[in-house]
Design a protein around this motif. Sequence first.
Motif, PDB file in Angstrom:
ATOM      1  N   GLY A   1      84.061   0.515  17.728  1.00 57.36           N
ATOM      2  CA  GLY A   1      84.235  -0.235  16.491  1.00 57.36           C
ATOM      3  C   GLY A   1      84.646   0.649  15.333  1.00 57.36           C
ATOM      4  O   GLY A   1      85.591   0.342  14.600  1.00 57.36           O
ATOM      5  N   LEU A   2      83.962   1.781  15.193  1.00 61.08           N
ATOM      6  CA  LEU A   2      84.276   2.668  14.081  1.00 61.08           C
ATOM      7  C   LEU A   2      85.650   3.318  14.285  1.00 61.08           C
ATOM      8  O   LEU A   2      86.409   3.513  13.339  1.00 61.08           O
ATOM      9  CB  LEU A   2      83.173   3.734  13.952  1.00 61.08           C
ATOM     10  CG  LEU A   2      83.210   4.589  12.686  1.00 61.08           C
ATOM     11  CD1 LEU A   2      83.291   3.747  11.436  1.00 61.08           C
ATOM     12  CD2 LEU A   2      81.991   5.503  12.600  1.00 61.08           C
TER      13      LEU A   2
ATOM     14  N   THR B   1      90.551   2.294  27.457  1.00 56.42           N
ATOM     15  CA  THR B   1      89.123   2.026  27.265  1.00 56.42           C
ATOM     16  C   THR B   1      88.457   1.526  28.539  1.00 56.42           C
ATOM     17  O   THR B   1      89.134   1.015  29.436  1.00 56.42           O
ATOM     18  CB  THR B   1      88.943   0.969  26.148  1.00 56.42           C
ATOM     19  OG1 THR B   1      87.584   0.627  26.025  1.00 56.42           O
ATOM     20  CG2 THR B   1      89.725  -0.294  26.441  1.00 56.42           C
ATOM     21  N   ASP B   2      87.134   1.670  28.607  1.00 54.86           N
ATOM     22  CA  ASP B   2      86.410   1.041  29.711  1.00 54.86           C
ATOM     23  C   ASP B   2      85.684  -0.207  29.204  1.00 54.86           C
ATOM     24  O   ASP B   2      84.835  -0.764  29.890  1.00 54.86           O
ATOM     25  CB  ASP B   2      85.427   2.014  30.367  1.00 54.86           C
ATOM     26  CG  ASP B   2      84.442   2.617  29.378  1.00 54.86           C
ATOM     27  OD1 ASP B   2      84.500   2.228  28.186  1.00 54.86           O
ATOM     28  OD2 ASP B   2      83.625   3.457  29.767  1.00 54.86           O
ATOM     29  N   ALA B   3      86.025  -0.604  27.976  1.00 58.26           N
ATOM     30  CA  ALA B   3      85.431  -1.794  27.338  1.00 58.26           C
ATOM     31  C   ALA B   3      83.907  -1.731  27.343  1.00 58.26           C
ATOM     32  O   ALA B   3      83.230  -2.732  27.531  1.00 58.26           O
ATOM     33  CB  ALA B   3      85.929  -3.078  28.008  1.00 58.26           C
ATOM     34  N   SER B   4      83.404  -0.535  27.171  1.00 57.84           N
ATOM     35  CA  SER B   4      81.963  -0.370  27.177  1.00 57.84           C
ATOM     36  C   SER B   4      81.555   0.574  26.048  1.00 57.84           C
ATOM     37  O   SER B   4      81.207   1.729  26.266  1.00 57.84           O
ATOM     38  CB  SER B   4      81.561   0.181  28.553  1.00 57.84           C
ATOM     39  OG  SER B   4      80.279   0.656  28.534  1.00 57.84           O
TER      40      SER B   4
ATOM     41  N   CYS C   1      69.286  -1.709  16.732  1.00 57.70           N
ATOM     42  CA  CYS C   1      69.426  -1.635  18.199  1.00 57.70           C
ATOM     43  C   CYS C   1      70.365  -0.499  18.574  1.00 57.70           C
ATOM     44  O   CYS C   1      71.018   0.091  17.706  1.00 57.70           O
ATOM     45  CB  CYS C   1      69.953  -2.959  18.765  1.00 57.70           C
ATOM     46  SG  CYS C   1      71.574  -3.386  18.179  1.00 57.70           S
ATOM     47  N   ASN C   2      70.395  -0.212  19.847  1.00 58.05           N
ATOM     48  CA  ASN C   2      71.316   0.832  20.307  1.00 58.05           C
ATOM     49  C   ASN C   2      72.746   0.323  20.229  1.00 58.05           C
ATOM     50  O   ASN C   2      73.002  -0.873  20.397  1.00 58.05           O
ATOM     51  CB  ASN C   2      71.023   1.199  21.761  1.00 58.05           C
ATOM     52  CG  ASN C   2      69.760   2.018  21.865  1.00 58.05           C
ATOM     53  OD1 ASN C   2      69.353   2.671  20.896  1.00 58.05           O
ATOM     54  ND2 ASN C   2      69.125   1.973  23.023  1.00 58.05           N
ATOM     55  N   TYR C   3      73.670   1.248  20.003  1.00 56.47           N
ATOM     56  CA  TYR C   3      75.090   0.860  19.989  1.00 56.47           C
ATOM     57  C   TYR C   3      75.572   0.859  21.436  1.00 56.47           C
ATOM     58  O   TYR C   3      76.079   1.866  21.951  1.00 56.47           O
ATOM     59  CB  TYR C   3      75.912   1.839  19.143  1.00 56.47           C
ATOM     60  CG  TYR C   3      77.322   1.332  18.880  1.00 56.47           C
ATOM     61  CD1 TYR C   3      77.590   0.488  17.805  1.00 56.47           C
ATOM     62  CD2 TYR C   3      78.373   1.666  19.711  1.00 56.47           C
ATOM     63  CE1 TYR C   3      78.860  -0.003  17.573  1.00 56.47           C
ATOM     64  CE2 TYR C   3      79.648   1.176  19.495  1.00 56.47           C
ATOM     65  CZ  TYR C   3      79.883   0.336  18.420  1.00 56.47           C
ATOM     66  OH  TYR C   3      81.152  -0.145  18.197  1.00 56.47           O
ATOM     67  N   GLU C   4      75.369  -0.248  22.116  1.00 56.73           N
ATOM     68  CA  GLU C   4      75.771  -0.358  23.519  1.00 56.73           C
ATOM     69  C   GLU C   4      75.767  -1.835  23.910  1.00 56.73           C
ATOM     70  O   GLU C   4      75.400  -2.693  23.102  1.00 56.73           O
ATOM     71  CB  GLU C   4      74.831   0.431  24.439  1.00 56.73           C
ATOM     72  CG  GLU C   4      73.404  -0.047  24.351  1.00 56.73           C
ATOM     73  CD  GLU C   4      72.414   0.856  25.086  1.00 56.73           C
ATOM     74  OE1 GLU C   4      72.760   1.975  25.444  1.00 56.73           O
ATOM     75  OE2 GLU C   4      71.286   0.389  25.279  1.00 56.73           O
ATOM     76  N   ASP C   5      76.176  -2.098  25.126  1.00 52.24           N
ATOM     77  CA  ASP C   5      76.181  -3.450  25.695  1.00 52.24           C
ATOM     78  C   ASP C   5      76.755  -4.490  24.717  1.00 52.24           C
ATOM     79  O   ASP C   5      77.788  -4.278  24.130  1.00 52.24           O
ATOM     80  CB  ASP C   5      74.761  -3.847  26.150  1.00 52.24           C
ATOM     81  CG  ASP C   5      74.234  -2.874  27.203  1.00 52.24           C
ATOM     82  OD1 ASP C   5      75.089  -2.263  27.889  1.00 52.24           O
ATOM     83  OD2 ASP C   5      73.018  -2.708  27.302  1.00 52.24           O
ATOM     84  N   ASP C   6      75.991  -5.585  24.557  1.00 53.59           N
ATOM     85  CA  ASP C   6      76.459  -6.722  23.774  1.00 53.59           C
ATOM     86  C   ASP C   6      76.779  -6.342  22.331  1.00 53.59           C
ATOM     87  O   ASP C   6      77.806  -6.764  21.776  1.00 53.59           O
ATOM     88  CB  ASP C   6      75.340  -7.774  23.798  1.00 53.59           C
ATOM     89  CG  ASP C   6      75.925  -9.154  23.822  1.00 53.59           C
ATOM     90  OD1 ASP C   6      77.089  -9.266  24.260  1.00 53.59           O
ATOM     91  OD2 ASP C   6      75.246 -10.103  23.384  1.00 53.59           O
ATOM     92  N   ALA C   7      75.890  -5.541  21.742  1.00 49.34           N
ATOM     93  CA  ALA C   7      76.072  -5.170  20.337  1.00 49.34           C
ATOM     94  C   ALA C   7      77.370  -4.384  20.159  1.00 49.34           C
ATOM     95  O   ALA C   7      78.154  -4.634  19.230  1.00 49.34           O
ATOM     96  CB  ALA C   7      74.880  -4.342  19.870  1.00 49.34           C
TER      97      ALA C   7
ATOM     98  N   VAL D   1      80.007  -4.345  22.169  1.00 46.79           N
ATOM     99  CA  VAL D   1      81.161  -5.196  22.497  1.00 46.79           C
ATOM    100  C   VAL D   1      81.503  -6.103  21.316  1.00 46.79           C
ATOM    101  O   VAL D   1      82.660  -6.212  20.908  1.00 46.79           O
ATOM    102  CB  VAL D   1      80.871  -6.032  23.772  1.00 46.79           C
ATOM    103  CG1 VAL D   1      81.909  -7.113  23.977  1.00 46.79           C
ATOM    104  CG2 VAL D   1      80.805  -5.126  24.995  1.00 46.79           C
ATOM    105  N   LYS D   2      80.457  -6.730  20.748  1.00 44.08           N
ATOM    106  CA  LYS D   2      80.690  -7.641  19.612  1.00 44.08           C
ATOM    107  C   LYS D   2      81.294  -6.892  18.430  1.00 44.08           C
ATOM    108  O   LYS D   2      82.190  -7.386  17.753  1.00 44.08           O
ATOM    109  CB  LYS D   2      79.372  -8.292  19.199  1.00 44.08           C
ATOM    110  CG  LYS D   2      79.058  -9.535  20.009  1.00 44.08           C
ATOM    111  CD  LYS D   2      77.834 -10.209  19.447  1.00 44.08           C
ATOM    112  CE  LYS D   2      77.429 -11.372  20.348  1.00 44.08           C
ATOM    113  NZ  LYS D   2      76.030 -11.727  20.168  1.00 44.08           N
ATOM    114  N   ASP D   3      80.779  -5.686  18.196  1.00 44.15           N
ATOM    115  CA  ASP D   3      81.269  -4.902  17.065  1.00 44.15           C
ATOM    116  C   ASP D   3      82.749  -4.539  17.266  1.00 44.15           C
ATOM    117  O   ASP D   3      83.565  -4.694  16.355  1.00 44.15           O
ATOM    118  CB  ASP D   3      80.428  -3.622  16.945  1.00 44.15           C
ATOM    119  CG  ASP D   3      80.914  -2.752  15.806  1.00 44.15           C
ATOM    120  OD1 ASP D   3      80.877  -3.230  14.657  1.00 44.15           O
ATOM    121  OD2 ASP D   3      81.371  -1.623  16.077  1.00 44.15           O
TER     122      ASP D   3
END
Lengths: 582, 306
Positions: free
Chosen positions: A463-464, A489-492, A509-515, A517-519
């Motif tokens: 995201g950044l 990217t590995d979209a992860s 939360c950790n910057y991973e998974d759903d968070a 991806v959404k970002d």
Amino acid sequence: MRTYNVVEKRAVNQIWTASGEYHFEPLFLAIHKRSGIPNFYMNLVIGLTYKYYGEGVVNQLFDRWRGDIHQSMLDDLTWLMLEDIVYVKEIVQRPVLHELREQYAKNFFASEYRLSRQEWMSKNQLVYTMQVSHYSRILNRKQPVMTMREKQLSDVMNIQEDIEQSMLVHTILGIFKRYDLFDGNKHEKHPHVFHLHGIFAYIMTHFMPTQLVKTDRVVVMRSSQIDEEGEGFLQSKNASNIVLKQHESDRTYIEKCFGRSIYSNKKLQLLEKQICTGNHIGCHVWITDGVKDDTEKITAEEKYLRDQAALQEKRNREYYYKNIALHKSMIYKLKNEIENSLLIHQEKNAIVGRSGTLDKRRVYRAVYANDDRIFLRSEEETSPLFSVDLVLDASASRLSFQEVIASQGYVLSESLKACHIPVRISEFNSLRGYTVLRILKSFQEKRSESVFQYFASGWNRDGLMLKEIGDLLEEEHGDAKEHLVIILTDASPNDSFRIHASKDNPLGCNYEDDAGVKDAAKEVRNLKKNGIRVGAILFGSHDASKEARIIYENEYVRMKSVDQLANAAGFLIRKEVASINV
Amino acid sequence: MEDLMQFLREEGISEDVLHEVHEYVVSHPVSDAMKQRIPVPHFMYYGVNVWEDALCALLCGKNILLVGEKATGKNVLCENLAYVFQRTSWDISFHVNMDAASLIGTDSFENGKVVFREGPVYRCALNGGFGILDEINMAKNEALAVLHSVLDFRRVIDVPGYDRIVLKDETRFIATMNYNYAGTRELNEALSSRFVVIQMPPITQEDLQRLLKKQFPDMLDKYVKQFALLFLDFQKKCENTELSTKALDLRGMLDAIDLMHKGLSVKEALDLGITNKTFDIYEKQLIHDVINARISSKLLPSEIFQ
């Protein structure tokens, strides 16, 4: 799908040619050990085996003893039998096989004189005797001296009948069982595993090689080392575990590792204020062209890192030049494809001339002014239609593929350059809260050699990075009206720096998974809103397609192996070209 | 023309269709001056279904669009159709810079006057010929809009400032396109709806062998088969994008065999006809490998022919 170098690619093509099928990955490739060139005849035999028995049966057969202590011997003996079987099946269809087979047999005997003592010693005696017997039979030579058992085995292995698909495994296993070569059960050699705790673990991890996962320290490692050991990367802690001085700031560390920022301190602060918001509060950005300050004193660790980076650059370059024929071929094809797509959209400027389409408004000039320039001819528009930003994920998950990614980046850069499309190639990763965007090749640079500086390390805060790209494009856009950002990217998205607590997310939360991806998805939409086209080359498992669709919608292409990067980028570029309305 | 009619009869085309073709030819004679524009085919197109589709469509007054990959015989069929209907033909190769003027005609300047210089579509319409619109999807759709009234029920060409001409009854247009070529675009609906579309299948081994045998009657059957299989090997490699379509050149293969017939070594002839068409060293290696897996490098030209 595995990645092939130029020799392997040729070998696999020989196999596909013989099988007539192109949708399988052969278990075996025949390549001469000494010369490093494909073994043409044996590759045909492998291909014909797939043609007549199919991938399933071949896998089933060789899987029976995969990992067995005698696997190598059993493989070799099986190929001797398969050579006989497929030869009988194919010879009517392909008469040239007879000549190729004889030549192969002659080469076998000729090569005997060129073997070193070590090579002789490494040969399995039974396999060698069976080979001599097999090739002697092909050349109608006298059979070698054999024991009674060897003679019987050789006779049984000389299968001259048409074996049905369903009987192949049974027939071969039957022969091995009868001659006590393989009883149907695998006899594997298990590695010794020790579990160490406490002081022993501490001591051993300081003296033995260890496997690491993503860290916040830059470690430049060779891809082949990972290939040997699977996931993660190996390093000798003894050699590179130089403890960081506590007072050294993260920023200095980032600067020393990746090079100074292209922005001044003030500009950088302003940029962080603008983009390190929302999910990225507390994060830092670092945009660099990789230039390091040589006048400053550097520590032993920094020197070590620089040496390792230089070494990786050398490896990347060596990999490219080792497979130069394949890479040049890719550049040539990609250039043609992109050029063809561009032709359709090439704008023409009409200029006055002595030939072309008649310009009725100028006809009077021929009669009254004796000016024969009354036609309009078209001249190709020279300004580029669009510019391309290729952003390579350089997080540690890319460690296994550094040489291939760098070579593919070079291929894409050269192809676009040949089409007069401005291209910038960058890599991104995140360490210690810093999301680093390192420009490997800028729009202005004519040569693409600097792409070889690619190396992987750390995490990826997508995201950044996307926000940084947006800012970078405002600064420098390659003199084109349209911009296409392609991200490997590995979209992860995954970073060690957490998302801080906020009103919407009270616990953080950790910057991973759903968070993550959404970002990333949000930032892709923001770029698109600003008129920037964003596409992704997905490199990862099937499972990642779901995340890729969330982040990039339909603007992504999944590649099966990393050596398809340039082609995948070419596909995205052609797709974008088709959608550009000039 | 009789030879082609005989060929079609042997292929199994219905007598009724052939009779109608004959009627068409008799009722639409071509002036002696224009006869030299009737193409004489070098090769026959093999494929009964496609032949029947094309003949019926043209007899019904339709324009046809032949869609197929490289080396599926699109141009051979165009040539064959013009010949069997005994029509003058105008070959128009489309390209990205094609515009209305290059199709219909353009203003020119002659003896101090602006005059209309007829384009190929205009001439085809006036003479009741067959217009072959080759690689129609290479041109921009905007440029092709001018063809709409020519191809639909109106069958007219209206050039602003000049006469409005009605197409002769016997005028037909046959377009070809390769969907997957880089640099091509999708035909818009307006244009594609004005054609009946025939999908051209890749040539089969059997038809390829017949073609080779027809071109080289003294070639030994076993080599006819091997060269046909060699071509199909190239076709598979191209389909799977391991090779560019440069190697998939049936004309090139026929040229190579022709050179062997004249006595040139097999390897050199194949290099001249096929391998040298690519300038990519890696691709050349792949082509050589495909050839070596079928044709012996020691084979002499004299062994191929009786």
